[in-house]
Design an enzyme around this catalytic site. Structure first.
Site, PDB file in Angstrom:
ATOM      1  N   ASN A 255       2.961   3.911   1.656  1.00  0.00           N
ATOM      2  CA  ASN A 255       1.598   3.404   1.535  1.00  0.00           C
ATOM      3  C   ASN A 255       1.676   1.880   1.492  1.00  0.00           C
ATOM      4  O   ASN A 255       2.055   1.300   0.474  1.00  0.00           O
ATOM      5  CB  ASN A 255       0.949   3.963   0.261  1.00  0.00           C
ATOM      6  N   TRP A 256       1.308   1.234   2.596  1.00  0.00           N
ATOM      7  CA  TRP A 256       1.430  -0.217   2.679  1.00  0.00           C
ATOM      8  C   TRP A 256       0.345  -0.944   1.892  1.00  0.00           C
ATOM      9  O   TRP A 256       0.418  -2.155   1.718  1.00  0.00           O
ATOM     10  CB  TRP A 256       1.399  -0.663   4.144  1.00  0.00           C
ATOM     11  N   LYS A 257      -0.683  -0.207   1.479  1.00  0.00           N
ATOM     12  CA  LYS A 257      -1.810  -0.791   0.748  1.00  0.00           C
ATOM     13  C   LYS A 257      -2.395  -1.963   1.557  1.00  0.00           C
ATOM     14  O   LYS A 257      -2.412  -1.900   2.788  1.00  0.00           O
ATOM     15  CB  LYS A 257      -1.379  -1.185  -0.671  1.00  0.00           C
TER      16      LYS A 257
ATOM     17  N   HIS B 223      -6.322   8.136  -4.061  1.00  0.00           N
ATOM     18  CA  HIS B 223      -5.302   7.301  -4.686  1.00  0.00           C
ATOM     19  C   HIS B 223      -5.876   6.697  -5.966  1.00  0.00           C
ATOM     20  O   HIS B 223      -7.067   6.403  -6.053  1.00  0.00           O
ATOM     21  CB  HIS B 223      -4.856   6.198  -3.722  1.00  0.00           C
TER      22      HIS B 223
ATOM     23  N   GLU C 105      -5.856   3.864  -7.159  1.00  0.00           N
ATOM     24  CA  GLU C 105      -6.552   2.589  -6.977  1.00  0.00           C
ATOM     25  C   GLU C 105      -7.954   2.805  -6.428  1.00  0.00           C
ATOM     26  O   GLU C 105      -8.874   2.036  -6.743  1.00  0.00           O
ATOM     27  CB  GLU C 105      -5.723   1.687  -6.057  1.00  0.00           C
TER      28      GLU C 105
ATOM     29  N   GLU D 112       0.770  10.856  -9.144  1.00  0.00           N
ATOM     30  CA  GLU D 112       0.940   9.444  -9.447  1.00  0.00           C
ATOM     31  C   GLU D 112       0.734   9.210 -10.943  1.00  0.00           C
ATOM     32  O   GLU D 112      -0.406   9.212 -11.403  1.00  0.00           O
ATOM     33  CB  GLU D 112      -0.119   8.599  -8.752  1.00  0.00           C
TER      34      GLU D 112
ATOM     35  N   GLY E 217       3.321   0.113  -9.614  1.00  0.00           N
ATOM     36  CA  GLY E 217       3.356  -1.337  -9.548  1.00  0.00           C
ATOM     37  C   GLY E 217       3.747  -2.015 -10.845  1.00  0.00           C
ATOM     38  O   GLY E 217       3.676  -3.235 -10.972  1.00  0.00           O
TER      39      GLY E 217
ATOM     40  N   SER F 102       6.439   4.406  -8.429  1.00  0.00           N
ATOM     41  CA  SER F 102       7.516   3.405  -8.341  1.00  0.00           C
ATOM     42  C   SER F 102       8.867   4.014  -7.992  1.00  0.00           C
ATOM     43  O   SER F 102       9.878   3.720  -8.623  1.00  0.00           O
ATOM     44  CB  SER F 102       7.618   2.603  -9.650  1.00  0.00           C
TER      45      SER F 102
ATOM     46  N   GLY G 125       5.146   2.804  -2.546  1.00  0.00           N
ATOM     47  CA  GLY G 125       4.360   1.591  -2.415  1.00  0.00           C
ATOM     48  C   GLY G 125       5.212   0.408  -2.018  1.00  0.00           C
ATOM     49  O   GLY G 125       5.544   0.214  -0.854  1.00  0.00           O
ATOM     50  N   GLY G 126       5.613  -0.395  -2.991  1.00  0.00           N
ATOM     51  CA  GLY G 126       6.333  -1.631  -2.710  1.00  0.00           C
ATOM     52  C   GLY G 126       7.595  -1.453  -1.889  1.00  0.00           C
ATOM     53  O   GLY G 126       7.882  -2.252  -0.983  1.00  0.00           O
TER      54      GLY G 126
END
Length: 251
Positions: A11-13, A98, A100, A168, A174, A214, A235-236
């Site tokens: 997920n590049w967000k 998600h 977010e 999640e 994050g 994460s 994510g990251g």
């Protein structure tokens, strides 16, 4: 136990301009052309990059998905993107619910369910996200919250072919914190047990449940070895070819 092929989804967000996104996608696709990790691989770029990324990796083993979608096929919904539009660009998956989106856009379980159903109707696989906050975990509500969100968000007609669940732990997204393997397995097992009630034992045994808190190269192998963890929503670490690939190789 039913064998489930793992899914490593990036997920590049809201990250990446065209040159960066193309380099990242091509880097992953190039590795897939010469090696075959024991998993499926997916990238979900921001909407602006879906078309160029899908074109760049067309014919490769790398799938492309959207990070969100609207519940309607078309209409007066300024700024939104329909599942049909995602499919038209070459997407195979759509992330819905998600944390977010639930937090920043106040999306309810009902909204997430409607989006998931729309994604499936458009021929996409819905990745339905659920998870508890730190306050909920500290209050001992982890299992209750995830069961409730699953019941409220799971689309009608969900099965192993059209739906993936992503757990999640919101407190681990994050933040650099990560659930221990025991914590992750406990929740994944509870989700699968709830799926047995909702879709039947056969489908529940085949449905993939991803861990989305994460996951990184240094903890991926241990998490992915857990019996009810069927991949990761990354994510990251999905923004670097080497890190994303290392996670895939951990399968």
């Amino acid at each position: 136990m039913t064998a489930r092929r793992k899914l490593i989804a990036g997920n590049w967000k809201m990250n990446g301009l065209k040159a960066d996104g193309l380099a990242l996608a091509k880097g992953i696709a190039d590795k897939l052309a010469s090696a075959s990790p024991n998993c499926d691989m997916l990238v979900c770029p921001p909407f602006t990059l879906i078309a160029p990324v899908a074109d760049a990796v067309s014919g490769s083993k790398l799938a492309v998905g959207g990070q969100d979608c609207h519940a309607k096929t078309s209409g007066a919904h300024t700024g939104d993107t329909s599942p049909a539009m995602l499919a038209d660009l070459g997407c195979k998956y759509a992330i819905v619910g998600h944390s977010e989106r639930r937090t920043d856009h106040a999306e309810t379980d009902a909204v997430v369910k409607a989006k998931a159903q729309a994604a499936i109707a458009a021929g996409l696989v819905a990745i339905v996200c659920i998870g508890e906050t730190l306050a909920q975990r500290d209050a001992g509500q982890t299992i209750e919250v995830n069961r409730s969100q699953l019941n409220g968000s799971l689309p009608e007609g969900a099965n192993a072919a059209n739906t993936v669940i992503a757990y999640e732990p919101v407190w681990a997204i994050g933040t650099g914190r990560v659930a221990t393997p025991a914590q992750a397995q406990e929740v994944h097992a509870a989700i699968r047990a709830e799926l047995v009630k909702l879709v039947g034992a056969a489908e529940a045994g085949k449905m993939r449940i991803l861990y989305g808190g994460s996951m990184k190269p240094d903890n991926a192998k241990e998490l992915l070895a857990l019996p009810d963890v069927d991949g990761g929503l990354i994510g990251g670490a999905a923004l670097k070819v080497a890190d994303f690939w290392a996670i895939a190789e951990s399968c």
